[in-house]
Structure formats: structure tokens, C-alpha cells
Enzyme design. Structure first.
Site, PDB file in Angstrom:
ATOM      1  N   GLU A  95      41.706  29.919  40.894  1.00 33.51           N
ATOM      2  CA  GLU A  95      40.733  29.787  41.958  1.00 33.51           C
ATOM      3  C   GLU A  95      39.320  29.980  41.436  1.00 33.51           C
ATOM      4  OE1 GLU A  95      41.945  31.290  45.774  1.00 33.51           O
ATOM      5  OE2 GLU A  95      43.713  32.125  44.813  1.00 33.51           O
ATOM      6  N   CYS A 108      31.917  31.895  41.321  1.00 32.48           N
ATOM      7  CA  CYS A 108      32.803  32.951  40.827  1.00 32.48           C
ATOM      8  C   CYS A 108      34.013  32.274  40.199  1.00 32.48           C
ATOM      9  CB  CYS A 108      33.209  33.844  42.007  1.00 32.48           C
ATOM     10  SG  CYS A 108      34.415  35.109  41.557  1.00 32.48           S
ATOM     11  N   CYS A 115      46.841  38.319  36.897  1.00 32.34           N
ATOM     12  CA  CYS A 115      46.161  39.441  36.239  1.00 32.34           C
ATOM     13  C   CYS A 115      47.177  40.522  35.897  1.00 32.34           C
ATOM     14  CB  CYS A 115      45.091  40.024  37.173  1.00 32.34           C
ATOM     15  SG  CYS A 115      44.089  41.316  36.383  1.00 32.34           S
ATOM     16  N   CYS A 122      44.044  45.229  45.095  1.00 30.50           N
ATOM     17  CA  CYS A 122      43.695  43.834  44.780  1.00 30.50           C
ATOM     18  C   CYS A 122      44.895  42.909  44.927  1.00 30.50           C
ATOM     19  CB  CYS A 122      43.149  43.747  43.353  1.00 30.50           C
ATOM     20  SG  CYS A 122      42.711  42.062  42.871  1.00 30.50           S
ATOM     21  N   LEU A 222      34.221  50.532  38.970  1.00 33.79           N
ATOM     22  CA  LEU A 222      34.413  51.988  38.884  1.00 33.79           C
ATOM     23  C   LEU A 222      35.416  52.455  39.943  1.00 33.79           C
ATOM     24  CD1 LEU A 222      33.454  54.667  37.581  1.00 33.79           C
ATOM     25  CD2 LEU A 222      31.609  54.718  39.285  1.00 33.79           C
TER      26      LEU A 222
HETATM   27  N1  SAH Z   1      39.380  42.341  36.617  1.00 33.78           N
HETATM   28  C1  SAH Z   1      37.952  42.392  36.690  1.00 33.78           C
HETATM   29  C2  SAH Z   1      37.405  41.161  37.346  1.00 33.78           C
HETATM   30  C3  SAH Z   1      37.733  41.033  38.830  1.00 33.78           C
HETATM   31  S1  SAH Z   1      36.266  41.271  39.653  1.00 33.78           S
HETATM   32  C4  SAH Z   1      37.522  43.687  37.364  1.00 33.78           C
HETATM   33  O1  SAH Z   1      38.385  44.414  37.811  1.00 33.78           O
HETATM   34  O2  SAH Z   1      36.336  43.990  37.379  1.00 33.78           O
HETATM   35  C5  SAH Z   1      36.739  41.498  41.227  1.00 33.78           C
HETATM   36  C6  SAH Z   1      36.002  42.669  41.866  1.00 33.78           C
HETATM   37  O3  SAH Z   1      36.533  42.796  43.171  1.00 33.78           O
HETATM   38  C7  SAH Z   1      36.284  43.993  41.138  1.00 33.78           C
HETATM   39  O4  SAH Z   1      35.174  44.814  41.177  1.00 33.78           O
HETATM   40  C8  SAH Z   1      37.394  44.581  41.991  1.00 33.78           C
HETATM   41  O5  SAH Z   1      37.417  45.985  41.906  1.00 33.78           O
HETATM   42  C9  SAH Z   1      37.008  44.107  43.370  1.00 33.78           C
HETATM   43  N2  SAH Z   1      38.141  44.051  44.285  1.00 33.78           N
HETATM   44  C10 SAH Z   1      39.443  43.923  43.986  1.00 33.78           C
HETATM   45  N3  SAH Z   1      40.181  43.921  45.112  1.00 33.78           N
HETATM   46  C11 SAH Z   1      39.325  44.058  46.146  1.00 33.78           C
HETATM   47  C12 SAH Z   1      39.483  44.089  47.562  1.00 33.78           C
HETATM   48  N4  SAH Z   1      40.679  43.998  48.133  1.00 33.78           N
HETATM   49  N5  SAH Z   1      38.378  44.229  48.321  1.00 33.78           N
HETATM   50  C13 SAH Z   1      37.147  44.298  47.749  1.00 33.78           C
HETATM   51  N6  SAH Z   1      36.944  44.242  46.416  1.00 33.78           N
HETATM   52  C14 SAH Z   1      38.012  44.128  45.620  1.00 33.78           C
END
Ligand code: SAH
Length: 353
Positions: A95, A108, A115, A122, A222
């Protein structure tokens, strides 16, 4: 298989690879013409390239696919966001999301199919990892989405974030190659200031990224204010401890114009208290950084809730005293395009209604 794909597709090859592919029979300027067609003009089809002789184009297409993704399905949100389900050469899908705004647009993109990092909030995590994307497949998403929306990648209003499916730092070599292709001035020509890679905290790879000459900006997810809390929410913390992650952030070689970004997903009643906010401020003390708060985007099978807007505002007020702190606007929640909602299946819409 991945290796084969990478060798055969034209999009994803850097100039020396194209030179090698064309071989000594071709005049040396041919590779440059092909490079310009692929990345400067961003052609969707070699037949659009008038500078190359027909016989060469024929020969290239017999042996090599261009390598751009194909559209499986597009979902349009009421807020203008578009989610693209894109089909790769092996029929797997990833996507990419297009988010238009006043004065700036953001694409994006994904770095892996699925993953392997098991973040508990997530949706992509539920897929597991299918495979890494090649550099061509990463760049191809940008070329495809930019073209679909009549944008030029080199235009200063365009930003690319590697925040789609996957953990980019677990596919670092291809992410770096894609970044070189995206930023090459004689090709796609984006500024590295407008490309951001986001990591769940793969500490040794952050060090490697910091050493790369051409690299995107770094964002770190974080999402917790203590070691123990992070272990629950992001089990990767058991391997790369929060203390080591913070040490890697402090050691990270920022460029003169650069700030680290921290993303913090707020989960109702879990990590969203004022006390959490104060701990975040202490964790980040003295770092040259900004903080993006993301109120959880809910999804089926995700055992957390979105905090109330007042809670988010209170958290932001505390963090903002120490660092620039923004609340990320949810984009395309109605089409499952928002952060953490990318999950590939075309039936997502049905799940929603
Ligand atoms: N794997 C990388 C890239 C993904 S970025 C990472 O973890 O940074 C996607 C962003 O969305 C990350 O900051 C993740 O923490 C956030 N994210 C994941 N699931 C989410 C959700 N259900 N609601 C809001 N943000 C979410």
C-alpha cells in the site's frame, strides 16, 4: 526470487547497473538516456522514450520489465486522501497513501510486504513479514503515485515518508538505494530534507543509517514512557532496550538542518497520562527533536482505544513546553489509510461498514 526481480527490472537500477546491462555494444550515452527516461521523465512505458532506438527498446523489454507497480485498487477518502493497493511483479500487494494538503503533499510508501515487528497496536503487524521490497519497488511507489496525481517528484511541495507497511531499517540496503535514486539531481531530484524514514527502533541499523552519505531524515516510534511499558506495546524492546534506543538517538549524527522526530501513539488509559508526558520530556531531555503525537487509529483485532481529544491536548501541552509537539491529523481513516491501518486486503472497506 527477490534477487532475480531486482536484477531484471529497470526501475531500481542505478546508472552503473544500466551501463552494465546495456553492455559495451551500446554507445556510452545510451545508459544515461535510459536513466533520464526512467527517473527524469519517469515514463510509464518505454515506448514513450523517443531518444532510444526501437531495436534497443524491444531488446530491453524482452529481457527486462520496467518494474513499476500496477494498480490493484484505489480507495478515495472524503478528506482527499487516496490509498493505493499496488500489485508487484510476483502478484503480492503493498500500500501507498497520497495525502494532499494546503501547500504540501505527502506520499507515504511501504518498505516491506507485511512487517516482522510485532507492535501490539498496528494492523500491519497481523500480516507478519512476507518479503522485503526491492529498491525499484520502493521508488516505483513514488513514481506511480506522483504520476497518478499529476505531481513532479522534484517539486518542493512533495514529501515522501517511509511510514507505510514494514520496518524500513530491516530493509536498509534497499531503502538507502531507493533514497539515492530519489535524491539524485540528474534523476528524480528530491531533496533528502523531504524524505523521512521511520523506525520502531532497530538500534544497530540506526547506527548504520547514520553512517550513510545519502540518507533520509529519521523518525523514531517511541510510543512509551518507560522500558516496561514499551516491552508490552512494542516487543522489539526486549531485543533493543529503550535505554539503548535513547543512547542511539543521542549518538545519531544529525545534519545541520535536521531534527530527530519522535512519534508517539497515544493509547487510552495505557500511555496517555500527564505522568507519561512528563516522563517523555525527561527521556528526550536535551535532544534536538520534535514530537508527533498520533491518537490511536482503531482497527479490527486491535485491543486499544483512542484517547479523548482533551487527554491528547493535555499530553501535548506538557510536551510542548520542552519540544515542538504536534498532533498528527488522522488522514483517510474512513478508507483504512491512516497510520497503523495498512493491511493489504481489499475487503477492508467491508470490515468498516
Ligand atoms: N515500522 C516503522 C514504520 C511504520 S510508521 C515504525 O514503526 O516506525 C507507522 C507509524 O504509525 C509508526 O509511528 C507507528 O507507531 C504508528 N502506528 C502504528 N499503528 C498505529 C495505529 N493503530 N494508530 C496510530 N498510529 C499507529
Amino acid at each position: 526470487m527477490v534477487q532475480r526481480l531486482e536484477e531484471l527490472t529497470l526501475v531500481g537500477m542505478e546508472l552503473p547497473e544500466l551501463e552494465k546491462l546495456l553492455g559495451p555494444e551500446q554507445p556510452s550515452y545510451r545508459a544515461r538516456q535510459l536513466y533520464d527516461a526512467l527517473y527524469g521523465k519517469q515514463v510509464a512505458n518505454l515506448s514513450e522514450v523517443s531518444t532510444l532506438p526501437k531495436t534497443l527498446k524491444h531488446q530491453l523489454l524482452t529481457n527486462n520489465a520496467l518494474g513499476l507497480p500496477a494498480l490493484e485498487r484505489r480507495f478515495d477518502s472524503i478528506d482527499g486522501t487516496r490509498r493505493y493497493l499496488l500489485r508487484l511483479a510476483d502478484n503480492r500487494t503493498v500500500e501507498a497513501v497520497f495525502m494532499p494538503e494546503e501547500g504540501r503533499d505527502t506520499i507515504c510508501i511501504s518498505s516491506q510486504v507485511g512487517c516482522p515487528v510485532d507492535c501490539k497496536f498496528c494492523l500491519t503487524a497481523l500480516m507478519g513479514l512476507e518479503r522485503n521490497l526491492t529498491a525499484g519497488e520502493i521508488v516505483g511507489q513514488v513514481i506511480y503515485v506522483a504520476r497518478e496525481n499529476a505531481l513532479r517528484a522534484a517539486d518542493a511541495r512533495l514529501n515522501v515518508v517511509m511510514m507505510g507497511m514494514g520496518e524500513p531499517l530491516l530493509n536498509l540496503q534497499n531503502v538507502l538505494k531507493a533514497t539515492r535514486l530519489l535524491t539524485d539531481k540528474s534523476g528524480i531530484g528530491m531533496s533528502p530534507k523531504r524524505i523521512t524514514v521511520s523506525t520502531a527502533g532497530i538500534v544497530p541499523k540506526m547506527e548504520e543509517l547514520g553512517r550513510a552519505e545519502i540518507r533520509p531524515k529519521l523518525a523514531v516510534s517511541l510510543t512509551a514512557s518507560t522500558e516496561e511499558q514499551r516491552r508490552h506495546l512494542m516487543p522489539i524492546t526486549r531485543k533493543y532496550h529503550l535505554s539503548d534506543l535513547m543512547a542511539a538517538c543521542r549518538a545519531y549524527p544529525l545534519r545541520a538542518w535536521e531534527k530527530l522526530t519522535f512519534e508517539y501513539v497515544l493509547l487510552k488509559g495505557v500511555n496517555d497520562t500527564d505522568q507519561d508526558a512528563r516522563r517523555v520530556v525527561r527521556l528526550l531531555a536535551n535532544l534536538n527533536c520534535k514530537v508527533n503525537l498520533i491518537a490511536l487509529n482503531p482497527g479490527p483485532g486491535i485491543p486499544f482505544e483512542t484517547p479523548d481529544p482533551e487527554r491528547v491536548a493535555s499530553f501535548q501541552t506538557i510536551v510542548r513546553k520542552a519540544f515542538p509537539c504536534f498532533v498528527r491529523k488522522p488522514r483517510g481513516r474512513d478508507i483504512f489509510a491512516a497510520c497503523g491501518q495498512l493491511k493489504r486486503v481489499a475487503s477492508d472497506l467491508v470490515e468498516l461498514t
